[in-house]
Design a protein around this motif. Structure first.
Motif: not given
Ligand SMILES: [Zn+2]
Ligand SMILES: [Zn+2]
Ligand SMILES: [Zn+2]
Length: 124
Positions: A11, A26, A28
């Motif tokens: 990601s 991140c 994510g």
């Protein structure tokens, strides 16, 4: 968003502000908790180099991280602990005092002669 891609899940990484400055996290999150340090940004000390007045940089080396002077190798100031603007009171020393914890006590340690003095807690 940044150009960086998470090396764990692929990601995009986003720039976040943390206690120690900016870092990459991140996108994510919370599934992926991967973070990276932003290596483009140099961390500077608020206190100038006690030896020459230059800027102090947080440097990483294989032997560990330390505060070093921007004028290295001309100026060889190095300290594991960020110095304060306080000066060592021992005659002929005048080194900068760095606040640190030593044996669970808050102390000031002289970066030159390593003399330790207890830190007075303000307030409380
Ligand atoms: Zn990720
Ligand atoms: Zn210096
Ligand atoms: Zn000293």
């Amino acid at each position: 968003m940044s150009e960086e891609v998470c090396d764990k899940c692929g990601s995009a990484m986003v720039v976040k502000n943390g206690r120690n400055g900016k870092f990459l996290a991140c996108s994510g999150y919370p599934k992926c908790k991967n973070t990276k340090t932003l290596n483009q940004e140099t961390k500077y000390s608020e206190v100038p180099c006690p030896e020459c007045g230059g800027k102090l940089l947080w440097r990483q080396s294989r032997r560990g991280a330390f505060w070093g002077c921007e004028h290295y190798p001309k100026c060889k100031f190095i300290s594991k602990f960020e110095p304060s603007d306080k000066k060592c009171e021992i005659e002929g020393c005048g080194g900068a005092l760095a606040p640190r914890t030593y044996r669970n006590k808050e102390v000031y340690e002289c970066v030159k002669c390593k003399d330790r003095t207890p830190r007075e807690e303000s307030g409380e």
